[in-house]
Design a protein around this motif. Sequence first.
Motif, mmCIF file in Angstrom:
data_model
loop_
_atom_site.group_PDB
_atom_site.id
_atom_site.type_symbol
_atom_site.label_atom_id
_atom_site.label_comp_id
_atom_site.label_asym_id
_atom_site.label_seq_id
_atom_site.Cartn_x
_atom_site.Cartn_y
_atom_site.Cartn_z
ATOM 1 N N GLU A 15 -16.203 11.355 -17.017
ATOM 2 C CA GLU A 15 -15.214 12.122 -17.787
ATOM 3 C C GLU A 15 -15.139 11.628 -19.223
ATOM 4 O O GLU A 15 -15.057 12.431 -20.167
ATOM 5 C CB GLU A 15 -13.851 12.018 -17.116
ATOM 6 N N ALA A 16 -15.165 10.314 -19.420
ATOM 7 C CA ALA A 16 -15.141 9.765 -20.772
ATOM 8 C C ALA A 16 -16.348 10.234 -21.569
ATOM 9 O O ALA A 16 -16.237 10.571 -22.757
ATOM 10 C CB ALA A 16 -15.094 8.236 -20.715
ATOM 11 N N LEU A 34 -9.826 7.180 -26.557
ATOM 12 C CA LEU A 34 -9.925 6.991 -25.118
ATOM 13 C C LEU A 34 -9.558 5.556 -24.759
ATOM 14 O O LEU A 34 -10.001 4.607 -25.431
ATOM 15 C CB LEU A 34 -11.348 7.272 -24.630
ATOM 16 N N CYS A 66 -8.945 6.881 -19.772
ATOM 17 C CA CYS A 66 -10.156 6.963 -18.952
ATOM 18 C C CYS A 66 -10.390 5.668 -18.192
ATOM 19 O O CYS A 66 -11.498 5.403 -17.707
ATOM 20 C CB CYS A 66 -11.360 7.301 -19.822
ATOM 21 N N ALA A 111 -9.184 11.004 -15.398
ATOM 22 C CA ALA A 111 -8.668 10.988 -16.770
ATOM 23 C C ALA A 111 -7.267 11.589 -16.831
ATOM 24 O O ALA A 111 -6.982 12.598 -16.176
ATOM 25 C CB ALA A 111 -9.615 11.750 -17.685
#
Length: 216
Positions: free
Chosen positions: A76-77, A91, A187, A192
């Motif tokens: 996801e990051a 993040l 994250c 997330a």
Amino acid sequence: MRVIGPEDIDTAVRAIEDGGLVVVPTRRWYMICADASNARACDSIITGKRRPSGKPLAYVAPSMASCEDHFVLSPEARRLAAAFWPGDLALLLPWNDAEEAARHAAVGSPALVTIAPGFLGDLASAVKVPLAATTANVSGDAGPNDPGPAITVHQVHAFLTASGLDADVLVDGGVCPAANHMTIVDCFTPEARLVRTGLVHQRALSAALGTEIRTA
């Protein structure tokens, strides 16, 4: 304090590498920067801003490759980074190495990481030390007359007077037009989570992830 234009990046680089403080423009507002590994310089910013304990400075990575060297990026990051970096997104990322995290306590663990556009990103790429940054305002001053972080050089001077901070260099970038926060996404968690809304909209985050992002 020396006031320079954005074309004189070498002066700002030398100040950071020598352990000084530099105030730079972004499209959001002015930010005050230091060597993220220099505890004295970072602590002076935290003290001057009266920043709450446990609220980290941002770690401005020079590139995605550098980010991968220091931090663990979930799928996801990586999707969010690909969509919005360089940009107005930070993040929360775990460090690859606990000892390195300890050497950079001012940016937290997990660290608040961004890759920035404009002069801030150029500075992060040019310095030979890791770069920490935060907004040029005194924390917690949210009264009815509080204008928020500085968006003009005049407001930067007012911030420095109020905080007692002694910046070495101020980069005059004129008026910062957006006057809004970076969006923050956690994250570090298995899924997330949106921590703070800002210029990158929640709908845009969900679109990049391919699923609705939840708030922390």
